[in-house]
Design a protein around this motif. Structure first.
Motif, short mmCIF file in Angstrom:
data_model
loop_
_atom_site.label_atom_id
_atom_site.label_comp_id
_atom_site.label_asym_id
_atom_site.label_seq_id
_atom_site.Cartn_x
_atom_site.Cartn_y
_atom_site.Cartn_z
N LEU A 18 2.79 10.35 1.48
CA LEU A 18 3.66 11.50 1.29
C LEU A 18 4.86 11.43 2.22
O LEU A 18 6.00 11.68 1.81
CB LEU A 18 2.89 12.80 1.54
CG LEU A 18 1.91 13.23 0.43
CD1 LEU A 18 0.98 14.32 0.93
CD2 LEU A 18 2.67 13.70 -0.79
N GLU A 22 9.03 10.98 1.75
CA GLU A 22 9.78 12.11 2.29
C GLU A 22 9.38 13.43 1.66
O GLU A 22 10.22 14.29 1.40
CB GLU A 22 11.29 11.86 2.19
CG GLU A 22 11.68 10.67 3.04
CD GLU A 22 13.18 10.36 2.99
OE1 GLU A 22 13.88 11.02 2.21
OE2 GLU A 22 13.60 9.48 3.75
N LEU A 23 8.09 13.55 1.41
CA LEU A 23 7.56 14.81 0.90
C LEU A 23 6.79 15.51 2.01
O LEU A 23 6.16 14.85 2.83
CB LEU A 23 6.58 14.53 -0.25
CG LEU A 23 7.19 14.15 -1.59
CD1 LEU A 23 6.07 13.79 -2.56
CD2 LEU A 23 8.01 15.29 -2.14
N ARG A 24 6.87 16.82 2.01
CA ARG A 24 6.10 17.58 2.97
C ARG A 24 4.61 17.36 2.69
O ARG A 24 4.19 17.30 1.54
CB ARG A 24 6.45 19.07 2.85
CG ARG A 24 6.32 19.86 4.11
CD ARG A 24 7.30 21.03 4.06
NE ARG A 24 7.19 21.74 2.78
CZ ARG A 24 6.26 22.68 2.52
NH1 ARG A 24 5.38 23.02 3.42
NH2 ARG A 24 6.25 23.28 1.35
N ARG A 29 -1.19 18.64 -2.03
CA ARG A 29 -0.75 17.27 -2.33
C ARG A 29 -1.76 16.26 -1.80
O ARG A 29 -2.11 15.30 -2.47
CB ARG A 29 0.62 17.01 -1.72
CG ARG A 29 1.70 17.80 -2.43
CD ARG A 29 3.01 17.77 -1.68
NE ARG A 29 3.96 18.68 -2.31
CZ ARG A 29 5.13 19.01 -1.78
NH1 ARG A 29 5.49 18.50 -0.61
NH2 ARG A 29 5.92 19.83 -2.41
N THR A 67 2.08 19.81 -9.12
CA THR A 67 1.95 18.80 -8.08
C THR A 67 1.90 17.40 -8.68
O THR A 67 2.54 16.48 -8.18
CB THR A 67 0.68 19.07 -7.24
OG1 THR A 67 0.72 20.43 -6.78
CG2 THR A 67 0.58 18.14 -6.05
N LEU A 70 5.36 16.31 -9.67
CA LEU A 70 6.14 15.95 -8.49
C LEU A 70 5.73 14.57 -7.96
O LEU A 70 6.58 13.72 -7.69
CB LEU A 70 5.94 17.00 -7.40
CG LEU A 70 6.58 16.66 -6.05
CD1 LEU A 70 8.08 16.89 -6.10
CD2 LEU A 70 5.95 17.46 -4.92
N MET A 74 8.05 11.19 -7.71
CA MET A 74 8.29 10.48 -6.46
C MET A 74 7.67 9.09 -6.45
O MET A 74 7.74 8.39 -5.45
CB MET A 74 7.74 11.30 -5.27
CG MET A 74 8.35 12.68 -5.13
SD MET A 74 10.16 12.66 -5.09
CE MET A 74 10.44 11.85 -3.52
#
Ligand SMILES: [Zn+2]
Ligand SMILES: [Zn+2]
Length: 153
Positions: A18, A22-24, A29, A67, A70, A74
């Protein structure tokens, strides 16, 4: 929360995936990625939702869908379309997933295979059509040995 597991050193660390994208790092997630990672890699959204609820009873199906899409955007998971109602998800941690799928129409089993022939084909197409190939999907459907046996009984 999760102590490092001994055993499988090759298991990708989902928090790291993650962050690399660059995902929180959120609990949802991490949970979905772990479910996908720890399965045989080919769960559909309903099954992912069912397993996610065992851990977070209040997670909603729409959160799971959101989710997943997303994570797909990504490039962390790959969505496999076997037929209209069966989308499966698998981890795509290397950036490139160079395997292909056999799909059993009867029991839904998914068997992965690799083949140098597919690479040869894409290389040949690239040359012949001066085409820069980004992706090549090979999905073969039919009946697995077990289901064929049942048909003959
Ligand atoms: Zn089968
Ligand atoms: Zn696969």
């Amino acid at each position: 929360m999760n102590p490092p597991q001994n055993g499988n050193a090759e298991e990708p660390n989902v928090s790291r995936l993650l962050r690399r994208a660059e995902l929180r790092v959120t609990p949802q997630r991490v949970l979905l990625l772990e479910i996908i990672r720890d399965s045989d890699g080919h769960l559909d959204a309903d099954e992912i939702y069912r397993q996610a609820r065992d851990h977070h009873p209040r997670i909603s199906l729409s959160t799971v869908y959101r989710t997943l899409s997303l994570l797909k955007e990504m490039g962390l998971v790959r969505e496999l379309d076997f037929d209209e109602d069966h989308r499966h998800y698998e981890l795509c941690d290397s950036g490139e997933c160079k395997h292909y799928h056999l799909y059993c129409l009867e029991c839904g089993a998914v068997i992965e295979f690799e083949s140098p022939l597919v690479n040869e084909l894409t290389e040949q197409l690239a040359r012949e059509y001066d085409f820069e190939i980004a992706d090549c999907r090979v999905a073969v459907s039919g009946l697995c040995p077990r289901c064929r046996e049942e048909h003959h009984d």
